[in-house]
Scaffold this motif. Sequence first.
Motif, PDB file in Angstrom:
ATOM      1  N   ALA A 224       0.836  -1.211   0.000  1.00 22.55           N
ATOM      2  CA  ALA A 224       0.000   0.000   0.000  1.00 22.55           C
ATOM      3  C   ALA A 224       0.866   1.255   0.000  1.00 22.55           C
ATOM      4  O   ALA A 224       1.894   1.326   0.672  1.00 22.55           O
ATOM      5  N   GLU A 226       0.194   5.672  -0.201  1.00 24.27           N
ATOM      6  CA  GLU A 226      -0.804   6.740  -0.256  1.00 24.27           C
ATOM      7  C   GLU A 226      -0.178   8.035  -0.729  1.00 24.27           C
ATOM      8  O   GLU A 226       0.963   8.370  -0.368  1.00 24.27           O
ATOM      9  N   THR A 239      -5.036   5.919  -2.340  1.00 25.39           N
ATOM     10  CA  THR A 239      -4.271   4.783  -1.828  1.00 25.39           C
ATOM     11  C   THR A 239      -4.071   3.780  -2.954  1.00 25.39           C
ATOM     12  O   THR A 239      -5.038   3.295  -3.549  1.00 25.39           O
TER      13      THR A 239
END
Length: 330
Positions: A224, A226, A239
């Motif tokens: 992940a 962002e 994200t």
Amino acid sequence: MKIDFKGRIANVTLPASKPLLPMFEAVINGIDAVEDAGVSPGTVTVSVQRDKSQQVMTLEGKTPSRPIQNFIIRDNGIGFTQQHFDSFETSDSTLKIDRGAKGIGRFLWLKAFGEVRVESIFVDDGKCFKRTFCFSLARNGVADPQLAETSKTETGSAVMLLDFMSQFEERAPRKAHTIADKLIEHCLVYFLDKKCPRIMLLDDDEGEALGLNQMFSETIRPHAKEENFNVGNHSFALTHLKLYTGDAIHHTLHLCANNRDVVSINLYTRFPFMRQKLRDKDGKTFVYVAYLSSTYLDQKVNPERTGFSFVPDELTRPKASRPTPEKTIS
């Protein structure tokens, strides 16, 4: 003012393409209840109950997942206090408006399930009480409410979504792992929060419980990233995720509102080169998934959280002297 309950339910929209949305709403209610109680560790458990009368063997000798009859969502949150029960009986309640709640999530339950039963334990003035009631369209809303003092001391609620209607059940994924993946995708922003309760999925057709937090930590969180950006005067958070496992086959952009996935856009419809899985620098294939959040999207989501109403170019254009028709995305 009187509310025509059946008319109110009729005016709630639940697309057949979103058959698990009522269950997702119940899970999010459980997460909110855990937060209100301030318990640690908080837990939310989803039990998938199957039609035991059906047992069909495939040609390969494998047993397919049986049709889903019920979802039972349990939490160890604050319970249905009098304030929460009054809010439940109030159409379009504003009790949780600060969380983006529209006050109609429970109406979605009755679009896809024949009946809902609730059992809950809460504390009031140092005493523990048990509250039970039914909720159905046939009985015009809340029926058979019962309240009594109890010797049980652990607070929490069980929301039983019963008799999954065929038009939605037939569109719902059957495999437990797929249901878990869909729940993680819908509630991604909650899993990104370190305070997320422990969320489990139990299935009649599975031998072991699925720990969704562990699934998220092992397969999604490591990939992940962002980033934040502005369009006009509005801030957005995007994200980026790489999904190496699961049943996802399309690169997808999810538009979110109030910590919930609302609209999914297959990116190959915008970028034809994204029809195939991508490869990382090590040659491993993955599906790219992105989640876009903003207070702007929170303000534009429809009451059922199934779409958005935008005015074309309103993010960047100067204020118009005349109103421009809205465009709906769902």
